[in-house]
Design a protein around this motif. Structure first.
Motif, mmCIF file in Angstrom:
data_model
loop_
_atom_site.group_PDB
_atom_site.id
_atom_site.type_symbol
_atom_site.label_atom_id
_atom_site.label_comp_id
_atom_site.label_asym_id
_atom_site.label_seq_id
_atom_site.Cartn_x
_atom_site.Cartn_y
_atom_site.Cartn_z
ATOM 1 N N TYR A 159 77.997 37.981 80.116
ATOM 2 C CA TYR A 159 79.267 38.693 80.099
ATOM 3 C C TYR A 159 80.397 37.791 80.609
ATOM 4 N N MET A 163 84.014 36.255 78.455
ATOM 5 C CA MET A 163 85.232 36.975 78.863
ATOM 6 C C MET A 163 86.504 36.326 78.341
ATOM 7 N N CYS A 230 78.325 47.658 80.670
ATOM 8 C CA CYS A 230 78.938 46.317 80.599
ATOM 9 C C CYS A 230 78.822 45.743 79.193
ATOM 10 N N THR A 231 77.674 45.973 78.554
ATOM 11 C CA THR A 231 77.497 45.509 77.172
ATOM 12 C C THR A 231 78.440 46.230 76.233
ATOM 13 N N SER A 234 81.955 44.902 76.669
ATOM 14 C CA SER A 234 82.056 43.575 76.066
ATOM 15 C C SER A 234 82.172 43.662 74.551
#
Length: 369
Positions: A159, A163, A230-231, A234
């Motif tokens: 991640y 970014m 979080c995935t 993203s």
């Protein structure tokens, strides 16, 4: 014979990897197409549903904590109902394992082994799993414990490495773009993935410190949900919901964005190899539970003679269940979710019938002089 061989730390680490294994690789495209920017909320509701189901499952297992569910379930429901119920659960876990193997076959053939027959990929992958399952359930949990920190570190690190490619101007959509209907559809779809926790009841006697099991499952659900969120974030920052929902393997495209300096590129084979171990663990526990249920239904002293036979059945089912990946995804959207709900409420059925029987038994005992 002492049965308690799985620690609470192993339970926690194993189910963290179990929860996000296939979701990370195969479920995000359909889920994003349903929930769009509310996908993270769908994951939260799905995790909550899984914890609720885990609560009732563990309460039921604690009724006879040192006896296997296939055996003590006969005391709750009549044998002529109990055995078909166990047969349904046996088929459910075996079928789910074959689905995951099929998804893994398609993934490897489409991306890395285009000239290799799917049957060869499935056979090699499944036979390694079968050999591991024959060594016992402790091997699966110790493998998860040994690889846990490596896998989690790699998943979290990716991640940070992508970014710089985020479209940060999409952040407002997470605040303003809400669709209740899409969020509910996504929650309905993802909850059975967390509901697979019912398999815990079949090897509950092997777990040490059983009173802490619910706490371990709650932490595992929380941590894996955070990883999945979080995935999701993203994916949406990189591709947006429209493109992400049309990618067959959107998480693979995240990995392909990873660049370290100007000389290390194409890290996806390395990261996919590490991720594959989580799929290995998930299929392994599904195969183990399937063989355990069948061996106990037939009163066999050892489950191991059944392992290779059921592995071949699983491979055969994986090759015959659909023509292509699109057909398999359509099956998940329109059929598997509802089927999973009906199967996963079976422990709840046992739990409430047991409560009702105990209530009337106490009532009758109080009336006696």
């Amino acid at each position: 014979m002492k049965l308690e061989r799985i620690t609470q730390n192993q339970i926690l680490m194993f189910f963290v990897l179990y929860y996000f294994s296939t979701q990370l690789g195969f479920a995000f495209g359909p889920l994003v197409s349903l929930s769009q920017y509310d996908t993270w909320l769908s994951l939260c509701f799905g995790g909550l549903g899984g914890v609720i189901l885990a609560y009732f499952t563990i309460k039921l297992a604690n009724r006879n904590a040192n006896e296997f569910f296939v055996h003590f379930g006969r005391k709750i429901l009549p044998v002529w109902i109990h055995i078909p119920m166990m047969g349904i659960l046996f088929f459910f876990f075996l079928h789910l394992g074959s689905i995951i193997i099929r998804e893994y076959e398609d993934f490897m053939v489409q991306n890395y082994l285009p000239s290799t027959p799917s049957a060869a990929v499935g056979m090699m992958f499944a036979m390694v799993i079968a050999i591991t399952v024959r060594t016992g359930i402790e091997t699966l949990f110790r493998t998860a414990q040994g690889l846990f920190f490596l896998i989690i570190t790699v998943v979290i690190l990716q991640y940070f490495l992508v970014m710089n490619d985020f479209e940060w101007n999409r952040w407002m959509a997470f605040v303003t773009n809400h669709q209740i209907k899409g969020m509910l559809k996504g929650s309905y779809t993802i909850t059975p993935w967390f509901g697979e926790i019912i398999l815990l009841i079949f090897f509950f006697p092997f777990i040490a410190e059983k009173e802490k099991t619910l706490k371990s499952i709650m932490w595992a659900t929380l941590f894996s949900t955070i990883v999945l969120i979080c995935t999701t974030v993203s994916l949406l920052f990189l591709f947006g919901p429209n493109l992400a929902s049309h990618l067959t393997y959107p998480v693979l495209e995240i990995i392909r964005f990873v660049r370290i300096a100007d000389f290390i590129e194409n890290l996806d084979p390395l990261l996919v190899a590490i991720w594959s171990t989580t799929v290995f663990l998930k299929v392994g526990i599904l195969l183990y539970v399937s063989t355990l249920i069948l061996s106990q239904l037939f009163n066999l002293k050892d489950y191991r003679p059944l392992v290779f036979s059921l592995t071949l059945v699983m491979i055969t089912m994986s090759l015959q269940m659909s023509e292509n990946t699109a057909e398999l995804n359509d099956f998940f959207k329109n059929s598997w979710t509802t089927f999973a709900y009906f199967v996963e409420i079976i422990p709840l059925l046992y739990f409430f019938i047991d409560k009702i029987k105990n209530y009337f038994q106490k009532k009758v005992s109080h009336k006696k002089p």
